[in-house]
Design a protein around this motif. Structure first.
Motif, mmCIF file in Angstrom:
data_model
loop_
_atom_site.group_PDB
_atom_site.id
_atom_site.type_symbol
_atom_site.label_atom_id
_atom_site.label_comp_id
_atom_site.label_asym_id
_atom_site.label_seq_id
_atom_site.Cartn_x
_atom_site.Cartn_y
_atom_site.Cartn_z
ATOM 1 N N ARG A 65 0.838 -1.172 0.000
ATOM 2 C CA ARG A 65 0.000 0.000 0.000
ATOM 3 C C ARG A 65 0.883 1.236 0.000
ATOM 4 O O ARG A 65 1.951 1.228 0.603
ATOM 5 C CB ARG A 65 -0.849 0.010 1.270
ATOM 6 C CG ARG A 65 -2.292 0.126 1.037
ATOM 7 C CD ARG A 65 -3.107 -0.276 2.266
ATOM 8 N NE ARG A 65 -2.387 -0.901 3.345
ATOM 9 C CZ ARG A 65 -2.020 -0.249 4.442
ATOM 10 N NH1 ARG A 65 -2.262 1.033 4.571
ATOM 11 N NH2 ARG A 65 -1.408 -0.904 5.405
ATOM 12 N N ASP A 66 0.438 2.272 -0.652
ATOM 13 C CA ASP A 66 1.213 3.510 -0.611
ATOM 14 C C ASP A 66 0.720 4.348 0.548
ATOM 15 O O ASP A 66 -0.409 4.812 0.552
ATOM 16 C CB ASP A 66 1.039 4.282 -1.918
ATOM 17 C CG ASP A 66 1.744 5.609 -1.848
ATOM 18 O OD1 ASP A 66 2.744 5.695 -1.121
ATOM 19 O OD2 ASP A 66 1.291 6.552 -2.500
ATOM 20 N N ASN A 67 1.587 4.520 1.536
ATOM 21 C CA ASN A 67 1.186 5.274 2.721
ATOM 22 C C ASN A 67 1.840 6.644 2.771
ATOM 23 O O ASN A 67 1.672 7.368 3.728
ATOM 24 C CB ASN A 67 1.607 4.517 3.981
ATOM 25 C CG ASN A 67 0.709 3.341 4.252
ATOM 26 O OD1 ASN A 67 -0.494 3.419 4.022
ATOM 27 N ND2 ASN A 67 1.285 2.254 4.708
ATOM 28 N N SER A 68 2.611 6.967 1.715
ATOM 29 C CA SER A 68 3.491 8.126 1.849
ATOM 30 C C SER A 68 2.723 9.423 2.049
ATOM 31 O O SER A 68 3.253 10.370 2.610
ATOM 32 C CB SER A 68 4.398 8.228 0.631
ATOM 33 O OG SER A 68 3.606 8.242 -0.533
ATOM 34 N N ARG B 85 8.005 -4.026 4.323
ATOM 35 C CA ARG B 85 8.412 -2.655 4.621
ATOM 36 C C ARG B 85 7.798 -2.166 5.921
ATOM 37 O O ARG B 85 6.742 -2.593 6.338
ATOM 38 C CB ARG B 85 8.023 -1.715 3.477
ATOM 39 C CG ARG B 85 6.581 -1.800 3.084
ATOM 40 C CD ARG B 85 6.105 -0.531 2.430
ATOM 41 N NE ARG B 85 6.821 -0.210 1.216
ATOM 42 C CZ ARG B 85 6.447 0.768 0.399
ATOM 43 N NH1 ARG B 85 5.369 1.490 0.682
ATOM 44 N NH2 ARG B 85 7.122 1.020 -0.667
ATOM 45 N N ILE B 86 8.540 -1.267 6.515
ATOM 46 C CA ILE B 86 8.096 -0.652 7.755
ATOM 47 C C ILE B 86 8.098 0.830 7.523
ATOM 48 O O ILE B 86 9.061 1.375 7.003
ATOM 49 C CB ILE B 86 9.076 -0.965 8.903
ATOM 50 C CG1 ILE B 86 9.193 -2.456 9.122
ATOM 51 C CG2 ILE B 86 8.652 -0.268 10.178
ATOM 52 C CD1 ILE B 86 10.353 -2.818 10.018
ATOM 53 N N GLU B 87 7.024 1.477 7.899
ATOM 54 C CA GLU B 87 7.012 2.936 7.828
ATOM 55 C C GLU B 87 6.681 3.464 9.203
ATOM 56 O O GLU B 87 5.772 2.962 9.868
ATOM 57 C CB GLU B 87 5.960 3.401 6.821
ATOM 58 C CG GLU B 87 6.304 3.054 5.392
ATOM 59 C CD GLU B 87 5.089 3.047 4.495
ATOM 60 O OE1 GLU B 87 4.965 3.952 3.671
ATOM 61 O OE2 GLU B 87 4.258 2.146 4.653
ATOM 62 N N THR B 88 7.426 4.463 9.619
ATOM 63 C CA THR B 88 7.078 5.099 10.885
ATOM 64 C C THR B 88 7.007 6.592 10.661
ATOM 65 O O THR B 88 7.745 7.144 9.854
ATOM 66 C CB THR B 88 8.120 4.823 11.988
ATOM 67 O OG1 THR B 88 9.362 5.412 11.594
ATOM 68 C CG2 THR B 88 8.313 3.342 12.217
ATOM 69 N N TRP B 89 6.113 7.220 11.359
ATOM 70 C CA TRP B 89 6.005 8.672 11.296
ATOM 71 C C TRP B 89 6.488 9.187 12.637
ATOM 72 O O TRP B 89 5.759 9.165 13.624
ATOM 73 C CB TRP B 89 4.561 9.083 11.028
ATOM 74 C CG TRP B 89 4.141 8.872 9.612
ATOM 75 C CD1 TRP B 89 4.085 9.811 8.631
ATOM 76 C CD2 TRP B 89 3.721 7.642 8.994
ATOM 77 N NE1 TRP B 89 3.673 9.234 7.450
ATOM 78 C CE2 TRP B 89 3.450 7.921 7.632
ATOM 79 C CE3 TRP B 89 3.582 6.331 9.449
ATOM 80 C CZ2 TRP B 89 3.020 6.947 6.743
ATOM 81 C CZ3 TRP B 89 3.160 5.364 8.556
ATOM 82 C CH2 TRP B 89 2.886 5.677 7.218
ATOM 83 N N GLY B 90 7.723 9.597 12.668
ATOM 84 C CA GLY B 90 8.272 10.103 13.914
ATOM 85 C C GLY B 90 9.402 9.217 14.399
ATOM 86 O O GLY B 90 9.645 8.140 13.886
ATOM 87 N N ARG B 91 10.104 9.725 15.393
ATOM 88 C CA ARG B 91 11.263 9.023 15.914
ATOM 89 C C ARG B 91 10.816 7.970 16.924
ATOM 90 O O ARG B 91 10.037 8.256 17.828
ATOM 91 C CB ARG B 91 12.201 10.018 16.593
ATOM 92 C CG ARG B 91 13.634 9.579 16.691
ATOM 93 C CD ARG B 91 14.510 10.784 16.993
ATOM 94 N NE ARG B 91 13.966 11.554 18.108
ATOM 95 C CZ ARG B 91 14.156 11.217 19.373
ATOM 96 N NH1 ARG B 91 14.835 10.157 19.697
ATOM 97 N NH2 ARG B 91 13.643 11.960 20.342
ATOM 98 N N LEU C 245 11.252 -1.669 14.186
ATOM 99 C CA LEU C 245 10.561 -0.374 14.121
ATOM 100 C C LEU C 245 11.513 0.762 14.440
ATOM 101 O O LEU C 245 11.361 1.876 13.938
ATOM 102 C CB LEU C 245 9.393 -0.340 15.116
ATOM 103 C CG LEU C 245 8.193 -1.216 14.794
ATOM 104 C CD1 LEU C 245 7.128 -1.048 15.859
ATOM 105 C CD2 LEU C 245 7.629 -0.860 13.434
ATOM 106 N N ALA C 246 12.478 0.493 15.289
ATOM 107 C CA ALA C 246 13.439 1.537 15.648
ATOM 108 C C ALA C 246 14.564 1.644 14.634
ATOM 109 O O ALA C 246 15.439 2.486 14.767
ATOM 110 C CB ALA C 246 14.016 1.252 17.032
ATOM 111 N N GLY C 247 14.553 0.776 13.618
ATOM 112 C CA GLY C 247 15.585 0.865 12.587
ATOM 113 C C GLY C 247 16.874 0.162 12.955
ATOM 114 O O GLY C 247 17.901 0.389 12.337
ATOM 115 N N THR D 226 13.486 2.903 21.546
ATOM 116 C CA THR D 226 13.284 1.588 22.138
ATOM 117 C C THR D 226 13.574 1.667 23.608
ATOM 118 O O THR D 226 14.454 2.375 24.054
ATOM 119 C CB THR D 226 14.250 0.563 21.569
ATOM 120 O OG1 THR D 226 15.543 1.106 21.611
ATOM 121 C CG2 THR D 226 13.874 0.182 20.190
#
Lengths: 333, 300
Positions: free
Chosen positions: A73-76, A162-168, A152-154, A171
């Motif tokens: 899915r495109d979440n951008s 794929r993982i997308e996160t919005w924000g920092r 999730l923390a990279g 952990t």
């Protein structure tokens, strides 16, 4: 949506996908609660992600080779989500030797062995977390909870998906702050903050808040090897909440505190739930998951067994592991 | 399935500045190396971490106290004395009085070799030593060996005045070469050490006994480099002259010694070989490290 480039675009081929799991995952934003899975007889124990031992060097498949099977899915353009995970699989190889040494590697090479295990820690996991959600993650040991947090923390790269996160994301894995026991608590806090990308001014300002909140007194400047486990976890928790992450992940952090500390931590968590974009609570304390979370995932052996309300997940999970909701499992934090 | 809209290119471009923007996208890495632009931007942004971690490490080792500082000088100085006597015993010159020239050469070379050895040795343990930090924080791991090199450099600095004393005692010249060429060669040595520190730091993750054989490698390296002997000593030994340029420290420490102690600008070939080794080691070492670093979290 933005125009697509044909080469980048990898449409579903219709070959790889199509499992029930995947269909459920596709409809991720709407919570799906598949029928409670019964433990199958072929299930080899409840604990541990699946892994295989290999005596030869495993074939190096290109890590992206699986991407073609999935449509993402495109979440951008979205702003309502804090985290989106699509078809996440994490497989890594590690050694089963206690201390991997060159000497052992040579000895094994002489016998044609390699001390490698392949761990399929997470297997095709998809979920979305909307802003303002407190997501509980429950599951047996080795279900892949911490692996997902790290991804999730990279820290761990996905093998597929794929993982997308919005924000920092920050952990807070169990007692993870003090990495150098010879340094003082304050030094550890400052180093951890600098490593996660804060500026020196920000870190030093927060170090005082951290110390104050953790009520360590003069111990903040003593080497961390002198800390008790309660002091350790108080500091760890304090660091996590004071670094003001957008996405806060708490992993079993409160277990070592005393009653007063738990009370205080609880209040802080409630406060953070409103300010942070999202909060992840990885816990075996099912009662606190039920109480604090607005959404819940039950993981088992790297797969999502259920994504539903905390009450439903906890019920299904406790039935699954046949423990029932005894005071021990429901214990507060 | 209604939500399964196709993926667009914008997500890929958003990932370019994934560390800095709010939106982060993590996907499988296609090849070994991360995006270098982002990586080094992040690395630079966190240089404070390298500095602070190096300082904290030195505080931990008491390097900041008076006796800690003194030890940083006394230790290499005693070693220089040991080697001075050893060389004189071996060459049968014992009892012929103090050879300030030779002592200046030994201290000059040995101190910088100690810097190199310390930087690589500390660097080798840097990743394994960071344990929990690697497991729980996402940051460019290359900062760890670089911090170790910084530590090595700061431990080297107090020995500089000691060398200067012997420099003056020997009546060595002060000229442009001393003040320009020598620092540039010191920079080359530092870059070379950083490259090797990265290699050994990554190797140490896979083979924890790397650090136990490192001292032997270093000891042999010391004897095969122009630390205790000078570049001139090779003249006439054809075999040694052919092999010498393959020892990186031959050009690096040799050039450094020529410039610092004799006030001579090293020949062009020495410059080129030294620069090639320094930047080559950094390129290969950093590349190897970065291609492995995502694996560290599961190997520790």
């Amino acid at each position: 949506m933005i125009s697509l480039s044909a080469s980048e675009q990898e449409q579903t081929t219709g070959v790889g996908g199509g499992t029930a799991d995947e269909a459920a995952a596709k409809a991720a934003p709407a919570k799906t609660a598949p029928a409670t899975p019964a433990p199958t007889s072929g299930d080899r124990g409840l604990v541990g992600g699946s892994f295989s031992m290999s005596s030869k060097r495993p074939k190096r498949e290109g890590p992206t080779s699986g991407d073609g099977e999935y449509t993402f899915r495109d979440n951008s353009g979205r702003t309502d989500l804090a985290v989106s995970v699509q078809h996440l699989s994490i497989t890594y190889r590690t050694t089963f030797e206690r201390v991997p040494t060159f000497k052992n590697a040579i000895v094994r090479a002489g016998r044609g062995e390699r001390a490698l295990i392949e761990v399929n820690a997470v297997n095709d996991v998809s979920f979305d977390v909307a802003n303002g959600t407190a997501l509980g993650i429950i599951g047996s040991n080795g279900a892949g909870k911490s692996t997902i947090m790290r991804a999730l923390a990279g820290i761990l790269p996905p093998t597929k998906g794929r993982i997308e996160t919005w924000g920092r994301a920050s952990t807070l894995l169990a007692l993870g702050v003090g990495f150098n026991a010879m340094l003082s608590g304050r030094e550890n806090v400052i180093l951890g903050g600098l490593a996660s990308g804060l500026s020196r001014a920000e870190v030093e300002e927060r170090a005082n808040d951290v110390a104050e909140w953790a009520e360590l007194g003069d111990y903040i400047d003593a080497p961390m090897r002198t800390y008790s486990s309660g002091m350790f976890s108080r500091l760890a928790f304090s660091v996590a909440v004071h670094m003001k992450p957008d996405i806060l992940m708490v992993d079993e952090a409160l277990s070592a505190g005393d009653a007063a500390f738990r009370e205080k931590a609880q209040a802080k968590m409630d406060e953070l739930r409103s300010s942070a974009r999202a909060l992840f609570l990885v816990s075996h304390a099912l009662g606190s998951v039920k109480e604090m979370c607005s959404d819940c995932i039950w993981l088992h052996k790297g797969k999502i067994m259920m994504h539903a309300s905390p009450a439903e997940c906890v019920d299904a999970y406790t039935r699954f592991v046949k423990v029932g909701q005894t005071p021990a499992t429901m214990e507060e934090l | 399935m209604s939500t399964a809209t196709p993926r667009s290119e914008s997500s890929a471009s958003a990932a370019d500045d994934s560390y800095t923007s709010v939106y982060h996208l993590y996907e499988p890495h296609k090849v070994g190396l991360p995006k270098l632009g982002v990586y080094f931007k992040e690395l630079w942004k966190r240089r404070e971490f390298a500095a602070e971690s190096s300082k904290a490490g030195m505080r931990g080792a008491n390097s900041m106290t008076f006796f800690g500082q003194a030890w940083l000088v006394i230790n290499p100085l005693l070693l220089a004395l040991v080697y001075y006597f050893l060389l004189n015993v071996v060459s049968g010159k014992i009892g012929q009085g103090f050879d300030a020239q030779q002592m200046a050469h030994i201290t000059g070379g040995l101190f910088v070799f100690y810097f190199f050895q310390g930087a690589v040795g500390t660097g080798a343990g840097s990743v394994v030593g960071a344990g929990k930090l690697i497991l729980n924080t996402a940051f460019p791991r290359l900062l760890l060996p670089l911090a170790a090199v910084r530590t090595g450099f700061y431990r080297f600095l107090p020995t500089v005045p000691v060398y200067i004393v012997f420099h003056i005692l020997a009546g060595n010249p002060w000229n442009v070469a001393t003040f320009v060429a020598a620092p540039i060669f010191l920079l080359f040595i530092t870059i070379f050490a950083a490259g090797l520190a990265a290699v050994f730091a990554a190797l140490q993750v896979y083979f924890r006994d790397t650090s136990s054989f490192l001292p032997y490698v270093m000891r042999i390296w010391l004897y095969t480099s122009p630390v205790l002997w000078t570049i001139d000593a090779l003249r006439g030994h054809r075999f040694a002259e052919i092999l010498a340029p393959f020892n990186p420290l031959y050009a690096l420490i040799g050039g450094y010694g020529e410039a610092l102690q004799r006030g001579v600008f090293p020949s062009l070939s020495v410059w080129l070989i030294a620069a090639a080794w320094a930047f080559g080691a950094a390129l290969v070492g950093f590349g190897f490290f970065m291609s492995r670093e995502r694996d560290f979290a599961v190997r520790l």
